[in-house]
Design a protein around this motif. Structure first.
Motif, PDB file in Angstrom:
ATOM      1  N   ASP A  73       0.873  -1.165   0.000  1.00  0.00           N
ATOM      2  CA  ASP A  73       0.000   0.000   0.000  1.00  0.00           C
ATOM      3  C   ASP A  73       0.912   1.218   0.000  1.00  0.00           C
ATOM      4  N   ASN A  74       1.127   1.780  -1.172  1.00  0.00           N
ATOM      5  CA  ASN A  74       2.074   2.882  -1.277  1.00  0.00           C
ATOM      6  C   ASN A  74       1.611   4.119  -0.508  1.00  0.00           C
ATOM      7  N   ALA A  75       0.320   4.270  -0.326  1.00  0.00           N
ATOM      8  CA  ALA A  75      -0.188   5.420   0.437  1.00  0.00           C
ATOM      9  C   ALA A  75       0.161   5.303   1.927  1.00  0.00           C
ATOM     10  N   LYS A  76       0.343   4.068   2.377  1.00  0.00           N
ATOM     11  CA  LYS A  76       0.661   3.833   3.795  1.00  0.00           C
ATOM     12  C   LYS A  76       2.130   3.470   3.999  1.00  0.00           C
ATOM     13  N   ASN A  77       2.898   3.496   2.919  1.00  0.00           N
ATOM     14  CA  ASN A  77       4.333   3.131   3.009  1.00  0.00           C
ATOM     15  C   ASN A  77       4.516   1.761   3.642  1.00  0.00           C
TER      16      ASN A  77
END
Length: 119
Positions: A73-77
């Motif tokens: 989840d790139n938004a949550k690193n």
């Protein structure tokens, strides 16, 4: 510089499930590929799964194919490893790693999280 922190390990019975997480900081998470490795007592560290930086293409070791799922989840690193149908031979310390150049060289590693599967 990239800092990686794993979590989610623990003790589970054979056939059970666990989800590991790896949270990254320091560089844009979506800019690099990530992977999971594991090391069992007395054995060398081995590759488990890999996920590309942008397209999310995944690769798995034969030993975990069909049972484990890697995702990010790139938004949550954060990267994940969903582990189902666990076996005692999955017992190991699990590490996440970052490949900044997408060349298969992992320059940054987490501290590891213990997964123990009882029979």
């Amino acid at each position: 510089q990239v800092q990686l922190v794993e979590s989610g390990g623990g003790l589970v019975q054979a056939g059970g499930s666990l989800r590991l997480s790896c949270t990254a900081s320091g560089r844009t998470f979506s800019s690099y590929a990530m992977a999971w490795f594991r090391q069992a007592p007395g054995k060398e560290r081995e590759f488990v799964a890999r996920i590309s930086r942008a397209t999310g293409i995944t690769y798995y070791a034969d030993s975990v194919k069909g049972r484990f799922t890697i995702s990010r989840d790139n938004a949550k690193n954060t990267m994940y490893l969903q582990m189902n149908s666990l076996k005692p031979e999955d017992t190991a310390v699990y590490y996440c790693a970052a490949d900044l150049n997408s060349g298969g060289a992992y320059a940054y590693w987490g501290q590891g999280t213990q997964v123990t599967v009882s029979s």
